[in-house]
Design a protein around this motif. Structure first.
Motif, PDB file in Angstrom:
ATOM      1  N   SER A 241       0.830  -1.198   0.000  1.00 11.60           N
ATOM      2  CA  SER A 241       0.000   0.000   0.000  1.00 11.60           C
ATOM      3  C   SER A 241       0.870   1.255   0.000  1.00 11.60           C
ATOM      4  CB  SER A 241      -0.928  -0.006   1.210  1.00 11.60           C
ATOM      5  OG  SER A 241      -0.169  -0.026   2.404  1.00 11.60           O
ATOM      6  N   THR A 242       0.252   2.355  -0.345  1.00 16.91           N
ATOM      7  CA  THR A 242       1.000   3.611  -0.452  1.00 16.91           C
ATOM      8  C   THR A 242       1.509   4.096   0.902  1.00 16.91           C
ATOM      9  OG1 THR A 242      -1.138   4.767  -0.352  1.00 16.91           O
ATOM     10  CG2 THR A 242      -0.205   4.363  -2.536  1.00 16.91           C
ATOM     11  N   HIS A 243       0.822   3.756   2.011  1.00 18.27           N
ATOM     12  CA  HIS A 243       1.288   4.219   3.320  1.00 18.27           C
ATOM     13  C   HIS A 243       2.388   3.329   3.895  1.00 18.27           C
ATOM     14  CE1 HIS A 243      -1.701   1.181   4.555  1.00 18.27           C
ATOM     15  NE2 HIS A 243      -0.955   1.063   5.635  1.00 18.27           N
ATOM     16  N   GLU A 244       2.685   2.201   3.230  1.00 19.28           N
ATOM     17  CA  GLU A 244       3.758   1.323   3.699  1.00 19.28           C
ATOM     18  C   GLU A 244       5.021   1.436   2.859  1.00 19.28           C
ATOM     19  OE1 GLU A 244       1.402  -2.485   5.661  1.00 19.28           O
ATOM     20  OE2 GLU A 244       1.772  -2.460   3.503  1.00 19.28           O
TER      21      GLU A 244
END
Length: 405
Positions: A241-244
């Motif tokens: 994911s983009t937040h990881e």
């Protein structure tokens, strides 16, 4: 008449006595029944009177069903999965049309770069080479004649036997013959290159993964014949994911669990996609792993995990202790001898370790029920059996550690 009266009274007296005895018996039975009703009423109050109900027995939980919150670091784990692929995969194609005469390798055969893999009938291409060779010889003869004629014209022009215009025409023919020879040579070289490339040889070291044609088949140019796979290095193409993705970088160690393999294997992040995939907001991550012994095969499904250290101690409880209702997480605690339902806010989760972080809503010294129970009621009396009931006592088991301070 008076003499008869005593006789009448004597005759009626037994009947009267019987009536009196019967009435006394009825009164006695009624009195006994009334007394029993009163006693029963005293022993069993009316159903609507709640004061007469007996108290429900206290619930008792053993040490294996109770856990104390722990303060511990929770390393963050980023997981991604996908099939293993072989980046060095070559498809051998027919470079010229013709009949496939032979394929000397089968699926699973190991080949070396430059090894012959089979033969194609290239009679048409060989005939074209012969034709280009003849054209080259003709161009050489034409050039030889043009050179001889131009030399002669130069001598004549020096003696003023021919005009300068005739000499220029002779020179133009010479240049045209030279150009024709270069063209014939280039065409012959191109045809010979095509003939050489039409030979079926392995472009890389590897294993034959698939045969796309059989001997005797008529082939078209660029038709696939064989797929060769080099298993020395494999890759896992997954997404995060983009937040990881900000926590990852090339070179980080990755532990991979491959289906069919009992032991995990190690790899490292090779590259990360520069942009997210449209519609999914997921970013591609490629993990490379060495496979020198070729125990792994392309196509096997694998799960990769990157473990990031955590320097903060967090309040955690077992994952099994957390329930959910109406979109809220909660735990059951035993406080002051009664069950209490606490709504909590959770943070990080460690699925492998079976722990979840509690950010808000739980006292660090409150024991929680580590197992799921049905039909629990808040406020019900509850006790904890064994050493787990004493917060200062050593833990009886892994599921009942000492509470966090």
């Amino acid at each position: 008449m008076q003499a008869d009266t005593p006789l009448l009274e004597v005759s009626r007296s037994p009947r009267r006595k019987r009536l009196i005895l019967a009435g006394a018996a009825v009164l006695l039975i009624g009195a006994v029944a009334a007394g029993g009703y009163v006693m029963a009423s005293r022993k069993s109050p009316a159903a609507g009177d709640g004061k007469g109900k007996e108290a429900a027995p206290a619930l008792q939980f053993n040490s294996g069903e109770v856990a104390w919150p722990l303060r511990e670091a929770m390393p963050q784990r980023i997981e991604f999965s996908g099939p293993l692929v072989a980046p060095r995969t070559a498809i051998v194609r027919a470079k010229a049309a013709g009949t496939l005469l032979d394929l000397s390798v089968a699926e699973g055969s190991r080949v070396r770069a430059g090894q012959s893999l089979g033969r194609i009938d290239l009679a048409d291409l060989q005939a074209r080479v012969s034709e280009r060779s003849a054209m080259l010889e003709s161009a050489q003869a034409t050039l030889f004649e043009a050179e001889r004629l131009h030399d002669s014209n130069q001598r004549l022009a020096a003696q003023n036997f021919i005009s300068p215009t005739a000499l220029q025409a002779s020179n133009a023919k010479l240049e045209a013959a030279r150009a024709l020879l270069k063209s014939a040579q280039a065409q012959l070289d191109t045809t010979r290159i095509g003939l050489r490339e039409a030979a079926l040889v392995a472009p890389i070291d590897g294993i034959v993964g698939k045969r796309h044609a059989v001997p005797g088949e008529k082939l078209a140019a660029e038709q696939p014949l064989l797929t060769i796979v080099d298993l020395a290095t494999l890759e896992l193409a997954g997404t995060v994911s983009t937040h990881e993705v900000g926590l990852l970088k090339p070179g980080q160690a990755v532990v991979l669990q491959v289906e069919g393999m009992a032991e995990p294997v190690k790899g490292k992040i090779d590259r990360i996609a520069p942009a997210a995939e449209a519609g999914t907001r997921a970013i591609g991550v490629v993990v490379a792993l060495a496979n020198r012994d070729e125990k792994l095969r392309a196509g096997q499904y694998a799960t990769g995990e990157v473990k990031l250290a955590d320097a903060t101690e967090r309040l955690t409880v077992p994952i099994t202790a957390v329930g959910q209702a109406s979109g809220q997480d909660f735990v059951w605690t035993v406080e002051n001898g009664a069950l209490v339902r606490r709504v909590i806010v959770t943070g990080r989760k460690d699925v492998a370790g079976g722990r979840v972080e509690v950010l808000k809503g739980l006292d660090a010294k409150a024991p929680v029920l580590a197992a799921r129970f049905d039909n629990l009621k808040e406020g019900a009396q509850a006790t904890i059996a064994g050493s787990a009931a004493n917060p200062g006592a050593p833990a009886a088991s892994a599921s009942a550690p000492r509470p966090a301070s």
